[in-house]
Design a protein around this motif. Sequence first.
Motif, short mmCIF file in Angstrom:
data_model
loop_
_atom_site.label_atom_id
_atom_site.label_comp_id
_atom_site.label_asym_id
_atom_site.label_seq_id
_atom_site.Cartn_x
_atom_site.Cartn_y
_atom_site.Cartn_z
N PRO A 15 -8.69 2.22 1.80
CA PRO A 15 -7.89 2.65 2.95
C PRO A 15 -8.43 2.00 4.23
CG PRO A 15 -8.56 4.53 1.61
CD PRO A 15 -9.29 3.33 1.07
N HIS B 260 3.45 -1.82 4.04
CA HIS B 260 3.57 -0.42 3.63
C HIS B 260 5.05 -0.09 3.47
CE1 HIS B 260 -0.15 -0.53 6.11
NE2 HIS B 260 -0.61 0.25 5.16
N ASP C 297 0.86 -1.18 0.00
CA ASP C 297 0.00 0.00 0.00
C ASP C 297 0.90 1.23 0.00
OD1 ASP C 297 -1.98 -1.85 0.17
OD2 ASP C 297 -2.71 -1.28 2.15
N HIS D 127 -5.28 2.59 -4.48
CA HIS D 127 -5.57 2.64 -3.03
C HIS D 127 -6.48 3.83 -2.72
CE1 HIS D 127 -5.04 1.56 1.08
NE2 HIS D 127 -4.12 2.42 1.42
N HIS E 210 -7.01 8.69 0.72
CA HIS E 210 -6.95 7.86 1.93
C HIS E 210 -8.07 8.17 2.92
CE1 HIS E 210 -4.96 5.11 4.81
NE2 HIS E 210 -4.45 4.61 3.71
ZN LIG Z 1 -3.49 2.79 3.39
#
Ligand SMILES: [Zn+2]
Length: 297
Positions: free
Chosen positions: A122, A227, A9, A82, A86
């Motif tokens: 998200p 991440h 992500d 993504h 967010h």
């Molecule tokens: Zn995220």
Amino acid sequence: MLVNALSVDVEEYYHAAIFRTGARDWITRHVESRVERSVDRLLALLREHRTHATFFILGEVAAAHPAVVHAIVKERHEVACHGDRHEDVSRQTRPEFRADISRAKARLEDLVGESVIGYRAPNFSIGRAQSWAYEILVEEGFRYDSSLYPILHDRYGQPGAPRFPYEIWRNGSHRLVEFPISTARLLGVNFPIGGGGYFRLLPFGLVRLGIQRVNAREQQPVMFYLHPWELDPELPRPPMAWHHRFRLYVGLEKEAVKIARLLARFPFGTARDVLRLGGRGEPTTRDGARSGLDTSG
Ligand SMILES: [Zn+2]
């Protein structure tokens, strides 16, 4: 041998939900982009292990750092979406959600030059109450989603949901495949083995056993996520409550080593390849995307 899906992500460290609630005031004063250096670090690690991954990139990060997207594409990883800002899906109206994903998709496709067919919400924020989002995803050209986490969690998670890829929405020939974040099922409980903070917290051996169990006993691929900022031990440390601090910073020093062990132990590829979907999302085998083939929980 079964190939698992590796996903990343792509966002700034301050997009993490805990960070936003724990240190929102601090961010507005100290904001510093660290996404380029952490993605570079991750790309080097993947190159070393000859592994391809799916990068779920935030639209606003792509717009601010096109070089990050180009570097990812150059190494032949899959680019997926993504969202744009967010914002949790559960905090958006339907028109807001449509606008967010279509803006992000357009931004990404402009940079990538091909269709973007995968989406991750998200904070895994498509709960049962947001199942309207699936139809909008299909209408906007997405073919698979990876926003479901079948665990018990204080902010997200649907412990009773299917654990493996399945068709979550269909209208005629239009369909959406769901690829849930992986869990290992033991004594009727789903344990998180699919990455994120749990991967940093749990001993590597335990996650390895969980993935082995899913691959060998259940004959299913794993969806693992991380991440880029998790590979950045020098992450700024603003003042925040201890429990927020723990979740965000635990295990950052060891993350790169653990990810390297994971990549050495199991074969990983892109979500699109594991689901057997082509460039525009069409099934590449006669039995179609893995999807729909298995609805057992
Ligand atoms: Zn995220």
